[in-house]
Write a protein that holds these residues in place. Sequence first.
Motif, PDB file in Angstrom:
ATOM      1  N   CYS A 439      74.999 146.424  -0.194  1.00 24.09           N
ATOM      2  CA  CYS A 439      74.017 145.447   0.295  1.00 24.09           C
ATOM      3  C   CYS A 439      74.660 144.123   0.701  1.00 24.09           C
ATOM      4  CB  CYS A 439      72.923 145.220  -0.738  1.00 24.09           C
ATOM      5  SG  CYS A 439      73.512 144.810  -2.389  1.00 24.09           S
ATOM      6  N   ALA A 440      75.643 143.637  -0.052  1.00 24.48           N
ATOM      7  CA  ALA A 440      76.287 142.367   0.297  1.00 24.48           C
ATOM      8  C   ALA A 440      77.100 142.504   1.583  1.00 24.48           C
ATOM      9  CB  ALA A 440      77.174 141.892  -0.845  1.00 24.48           C
ATOM     10  N   TYR A 441      77.722 143.669   1.775  1.00 23.88           N
ATOM     11  CA  TYR A 441      78.449 143.911   3.020  1.00 23.88           C
ATOM     12  C   TYR A 441      77.490 143.842   4.210  1.00 23.88           C
ATOM     13  CZ  TYR A 441      82.209 145.840   0.050  1.00 23.88           C
ATOM     14  OH  TYR A 441      83.202 146.020  -0.881  1.00 23.88           O
ATOM     15  N   ARG A 442      76.311 144.450   4.044  1.00 28.99           N
ATOM     16  CA  ARG A 442      75.335 144.464   5.137  1.00 28.99           C
ATOM     17  C   ARG A 442      74.785 143.063   5.407  1.00 28.99           C
ATOM     18  NH1 ARG A 442      76.252 149.055   7.973  1.00 28.99           N
ATOM     19  NH2 ARG A 442      76.116 150.913   6.643  1.00 28.99           N
ATOM     20  N   GLY A 489      80.243 139.743  -3.818  1.00 37.00           N
ATOM     21  CA  GLY A 489      79.185 138.757  -4.009  1.00 37.00           C
ATOM     22  C   GLY A 489      79.249 137.630  -3.000  1.00 37.00           C
ATOM     23  N   SER A 490      78.514 136.574  -3.296  1.00 38.34           N
ATOM     24  CA  SER A 490      78.393 135.453  -2.363  1.00 38.34           C
ATOM     25  C   SER A 490      79.722 134.759  -2.110  1.00 38.34           C
ATOM     26  CB  SER A 490      77.383 134.436  -2.904  1.00 38.34           C
ATOM     27  OG  SER A 490      76.122 135.031  -3.095  1.00 38.34           O
ATOM     28  N   MET A 491      80.543 134.634  -3.148  1.00 38.17           N
ATOM     29  CA  MET A 491      81.829 133.972  -2.960  1.00 38.17           C
ATOM     30  C   MET A 491      82.706 134.778  -2.006  1.00 38.17           C
ATOM     31  SD  MET A 491      81.557 131.178  -4.536  1.00 38.17           S
ATOM     32  CE  MET A 491      83.238 130.673  -4.201  1.00 38.17           C
ATOM     33  N   GLU A 492      82.733 136.098  -2.197  1.00 37.46           N
ATOM     34  CA  GLU A 492      83.524 136.942  -1.301  1.00 37.46           C
ATOM     35  C   GLU A 492      83.006 136.862   0.139  1.00 37.46           C
ATOM     36  OE1 GLU A 492      84.148 138.441  -5.399  1.00 37.46           O
ATOM     37  OE2 GLU A 492      82.385 137.908  -4.225  1.00 37.46           O
ATOM     38  N   VAL A 493      81.693 136.783   0.286  1.00 39.07           N
ATOM     39  CA  VAL A 493      81.113 136.634   1.621  1.00 39.07           C
ATOM     40  C   VAL A 493      81.608 135.345   2.268  1.00 39.07           C
ATOM     41  CG1 VAL A 493      78.956 136.174   2.862  1.00 39.07           C
ATOM     42  CG2 VAL A 493      79.077 138.060   1.226  1.00 39.07           C
ATOM     43  N   SER A 494      81.648 134.264   1.505  1.00 38.66           N
ATOM     44  CA  SER A 494      82.121 132.985   2.053  1.00 38.66           C
ATOM     45  C   SER A 494      83.598 133.054   2.417  1.00 38.66           C
ATOM     46  CB  SER A 494      81.871 131.851   1.052  1.00 38.66           C
ATOM     47  OG  SER A 494      82.725 131.949  -0.070  1.00 38.66           O
ATOM     48  N   TYR A 495      84.402 133.786   1.627  1.00 39.52           N
ATOM     49  CA  TYR A 495      85.830 133.917   1.934  1.00 39.52           C
ATOM     50  C   TYR A 495      86.033 134.656   3.263  1.00 39.52           C
ATOM     51  CZ  TYR A 495      86.441 132.802  -3.050  1.00 39.52           C
ATOM     52  OH  TYR A 495      86.408 132.214  -4.288  1.00 39.52           O
ATOM     53  N   VAL A 496      85.254 135.712   3.468  1.00 43.10           N
ATOM     54  CA  VAL A 496      85.390 136.486   4.703  1.00 43.10           C
ATOM     55  C   VAL A 496      84.956 135.649   5.909  1.00 43.10           C
ATOM     56  CG1 VAL A 496      84.596 138.521   5.966  1.00 43.10           C
ATOM     57  CG2 VAL A 496      85.123 138.699   3.532  1.00 43.10           C
ATOM     58  N   LEU A 497      83.858 134.914   5.771  1.00 40.64           N
ATOM     59  CA  LEU A 497      83.412 134.061   6.873  1.00 40.64           C
ATOM     60  C   LEU A 497      84.478 133.039   7.245  1.00 40.64           C
ATOM     61  CD1 LEU A 497      79.680 133.369   5.879  1.00 40.64           C
ATOM     62  CD2 LEU A 497      80.479 134.725   7.818  1.00 40.64           C
ATOM     63  N   GLN A 498      85.126 132.471   6.230  1.00 40.97           N
ATOM     64  CA  GLN A 498      86.140 131.460   6.501  1.00 40.97           C
ATOM     65  C   GLN A 498      87.370 132.081   7.150  1.00 40.97           C
ATOM     66  OE1 GLN A 498      89.293 130.170   5.615  1.00 40.97           O
ATOM     67  NE2 GLN A 498      88.741 128.345   6.806  1.00 40.97           N
ATOM     68  N   ASN A 504      83.053 127.613   7.483  1.00 40.76           N
ATOM     69  CA  ASN A 504      82.930 127.186   6.093  1.00 40.76           C
ATOM     70  C   ASN A 504      81.503 127.416   5.603  1.00 40.76           C
ATOM     71  OD1 ASN A 504      85.625 126.258   5.899  1.00 40.76           O
ATOM     72  ND2 ASN A 504      85.042 124.342   6.912  1.00 40.76           N
ATOM     73  N   SER A 505      81.362 127.569   4.296  1.00 40.49           N
ATOM     74  CA  SER A 505      80.042 127.809   3.705  1.00 40.49           C
ATOM     75  C   SER A 505      79.822 126.881   2.521  1.00 40.49           C
ATOM     76  CB  SER A 505      79.911 129.265   3.237  1.00 40.49           C
ATOM     77  OG  SER A 505      80.066 130.165   4.309  1.00 40.49           O
ATOM     78  N   LYS A 506      78.573 126.544   2.326  1.00 36.98           N
ATOM     79  CA  LYS A 506      78.158 125.809   1.142  1.00 36.98           C
ATOM     80  C   LYS A 506      77.605 126.819   0.141  1.00 36.98           C
ATOM     81  CE  LYS A 506      74.714 122.384  -0.337  1.00 36.98           C
ATOM     82  NZ  LYS A 506      73.622 121.482   0.130  1.00 36.98           N
ATOM     83  N   ILE A 507      78.034 126.737  -1.116  1.00 38.05           N
ATOM     84  CA  ILE A 507      77.539 127.645  -2.149  1.00 38.05           C
ATOM     85  C   ILE A 507      76.536 126.896  -3.019  1.00 38.05           C
ATOM     86  CG2 ILE A 507      78.122 129.103  -4.109  1.00 38.05           C
ATOM     87  CD1 ILE A 507      79.151 130.176  -1.475  1.00 38.05           C
ATOM     88  N   LEU A 508      75.323 127.428  -3.069  1.00 34.52           N
ATOM     89  CA  LEU A 508      74.257 126.838  -3.882  1.00 34.52           C
ATOM     90  C   LEU A 508      74.027 127.743  -5.092  1.00 34.52           C
ATOM     91  CD1 LEU A 508      72.041 124.634  -4.112  1.00 34.52           C
ATOM     92  CD2 LEU A 508      70.535 126.180  -2.845  1.00 34.52           C
ATOM     93  N   PHE A 509      74.184 127.189  -6.291  1.00 36.46           N
ATOM     94  CA  PHE A 509      74.057 127.982  -7.523  1.00 36.46           C
ATOM     95  C   PHE A 509      72.768 127.627  -8.246  1.00 36.46           C
ATOM     96  CE2 PHE A 509      74.564 128.082 -12.162  1.00 36.46           C
ATOM     97  CZ  PHE A 509      74.802 129.438 -12.352  1.00 36.46           C
ATOM     98  N   VAL A 510      72.047 128.651  -8.695  1.00 38.98           N
ATOM     99  CA  VAL A 510      70.897 128.449  -9.580  1.00 38.98           C
ATOM    100  C   VAL A 510      71.064 129.389 -10.770  1.00 38.98           C
ATOM    101  CG1 VAL A 510      69.275 127.662  -7.818  1.00 38.98           C
ATOM    102  CG2 VAL A 510      69.523 130.104  -8.227  1.00 38.98           C
ATOM    103  N   SER A 511      70.749 128.892 -11.953  1.00 37.72           N
ATOM    104  CA  SER A 511      70.991 129.665 -13.177  1.00 37.72           C
ATOM    105  C   SER A 511      69.978 130.784 -13.373  1.00 37.72           C
ATOM    106  CB  SER A 511      70.981 128.737 -14.395  1.00 37.72           C
ATOM    107  OG  SER A 511      69.755 128.019 -14.463  1.00 37.72           O
ATOM    108  N   ILE A 534      71.072 132.973   5.363  1.00 31.83           N
ATOM    109  CA  ILE A 534      71.693 132.726   4.063  1.00 31.83           C
ATOM    110  C   ILE A 534      71.831 134.051   3.319  1.00 31.83           C
ATOM    111  CG2 ILE A 534      71.371 131.632   1.801  1.00 31.83           C
ATOM    112  CD1 ILE A 534      69.817 129.413   3.223  1.00 31.83           C
ATOM    113  N   MET A 535      72.996 134.276   2.716  1.00 32.45           N
ATOM    114  CA  MET A 535      73.166 135.439   1.854  1.00 32.45           C
ATOM    115  C   MET A 535      72.931 134.997   0.409  1.00 32.45           C
ATOM    116  SD  MET A 535      75.425 136.848  -0.488  1.00 32.45           S
ATOM    117  CE  MET A 535      75.816 138.453  -1.145  1.00 32.45           C
ATOM    118  N   ALA A 536      72.021 135.683  -0.277  1.00 34.81           N
ATOM    119  CA  ALA A 536      71.714 135.370  -1.674  1.00 34.81           C
ATOM    120  C   ALA A 536      72.145 136.536  -2.545  1.00 34.81           C
ATOM    121  CB  ALA A 536      70.219 135.101  -1.843  1.00 34.81           C
ATOM    122  N   GLY A 537      73.061 136.277  -3.467  1.00 35.78           N
ATOM    123  CA  GLY A 537      73.539 137.319  -4.369  1.00 35.78           C
ATOM    124  C   GLY A 537      73.157 137.008  -5.798  1.00 35.78           C
ATOM    125  N   GLY A 538      72.567 138.000  -6.465  1.00 33.76           N
ATOM    126  CA  GLY A 538      72.184 137.818  -7.863  1.00 33.76           C
ATOM    127  C   GLY A 538      72.193 139.140  -8.591  1.00 33.76           C
TER     128      GLY A 538
END
Length: 606
Positions: A439-442, A489-498, A504-511, A534-538
């Motif tokens: 799902c994150a790849y897609r 996950g979201s961090m890996e998605v941001s690495y690939v985009l960069q 560049n991507s902004k990472i927004l974290f919610v607990s 936006i890609m949301a991973g949880g």
Amino acid sequence: MACGKVSISPSIFSNLASSNSENIPRTGFLFGIRRPNSCQIIGCKVFRDGSLKNMCHDYTATFNIIPGGLDICGVFFKTGESAVKPIVAKKFEKFIPEIEKIKGLEDSASILVLALENRDLEKSTLYDYNFESQDLTKVDYNVGESNSLLKLRVRGTLSTGFEVPAENDKLFSNIHAEITALKNSVEGEACAYHLNNSRIILHNNYAENIPENGLSANTSCSQLTSHINASGDDVTQKKKQKSTTNDVIDFNLLLQMTGEVALSSTVTCAPVIHHEHRQYKFSRISLPIDALAYVYQDDPVEVVPNALTSALTSQLLSMLCCIMNHSKNSAFPVPRPHHMLPPYLSHFLTVVYPDNVDDDSLESERRSLQHQFLLPLNKPLLRPRNAFKFSGDFVSDYLINTHVGLKTSVPGGKQFVVQGDYEYHHYMQDRMDDNGWGCAYRSLQTLISWFKLQGYTEKLIPTHKQIQQILVDIGDKPLKLVGSKEWIGSMEVSYVLQNYLDVNSKILFVSTGAELASKARELAEHFLTQGTPIMAGGGVLAQTILGVDWNEDTGDLKYLILDPHYTGGEDLKVIQDKGWCGWKGQEFWDQNTYYNLCMPQLPDVI
């Protein structure tokens, strides 16, 4: 001549307002369609260097990029604090000598003059300047778009050839002579336009059109669609199609090659054979004609050939400039037209670029055009990949913009949604069984498709394996990831985009998922200023957020979700009806799971 009812597109004022902060000189042309009793101004263009000294050149250059059928209706300029008649008249005096130099413009009975109001542009004052009386008359106008314009498109191929001498001066003279000959052919009676899927052929000599096509003198342009049939046969009254005035009306370019009309431009004398034995280079180029024109729906059909011919001749001049500017070492590019409809404009622009030239080489041309038409200088709006996709032009294996047509019901809410086009990537596509882990790849593929369709990149959408290889290459993952079914996950998605797109991507974290509602303002601001998905991973799931519907006063909030877990076919009705793309409430998120949101930021490019 009184100008009658005048309407001005609101995009003109909004673009002028945004350009004010960028220190762009606000002096230039107004263009649109002008008739004896009305005038619809749909666009503006600032003078290239902000001054009047090149006004004549700017006038010609404007026609080479705007659709046929449009005319220069007036000029605009900033007057300062007041737009009263004496001040405007004094300011306009500087324009008159330059206007008198412009062939065609000085033949008009009058020209509109828009004196810009600094504080509120939509309260600017409009005058009509009469060349005979040399007087300004204040004119009322309304701000709004016109729904009465028809788009015409003509396509075909013209061939040109020329000798290639050693001297550049002679070369350019030869190219100019051949393009001019083509231009004369298009303007002559040998040129005609075939209405696609019909038996209608419109000649430049309109007198031939009525008896040949069964048209009456009262036939309007909008009625042409009633003659269109998919089979190409005449449409009977019983099978008459509905008018598709919101779509483009397609024509094919025809040139008569035999008969008196075709020979009218040749010298009428006995054949003369001239034989010269020498070696020389000769080049031939096929010109892919694709031109647009505007007419009013209720205009008589006789205006159609004139509008299309105007578009064609302007495009030939653009192609001439393209060939001359980009030819190297006797290698001549194919000049290809691209129709652009940036979201900031209410009209098309047609830009001619050479084939097989990379985007970086054309950056200065794009920057100049975006400056002249008051477009942002930090977005790719006029790249070849930004070309408008007409009905039937766009072919994709994926659904585009699956959210269009969906409705939400947040009382008093305001929608902030993705800006631009994207593809829906989900489980089981591309002959890849990634059900349960991909799902994150897609979601990442959907994000990359957005950047591709907006013209930021020409790169292909990476496969799962290519995404994994990127993560290995940058040292984020071990080699065993490649070819595996491991989640990202979201961090890996941001690495690939960069790494893949230099985004560049902004990472927004919610607990917790419950905390996501407190981020409504940040999400709304993202879609307003960035406009990217936006890609949301949880937990073990990934989703794509396409927008939010938010009532700031009550806090009510819904999320526009594109779910990559869908495993079915490309059926938009099923996808929307079953909620695979839809508006979701706060309960959609796992209230006890943390989420990382990857929010791609726009690169500053043009």
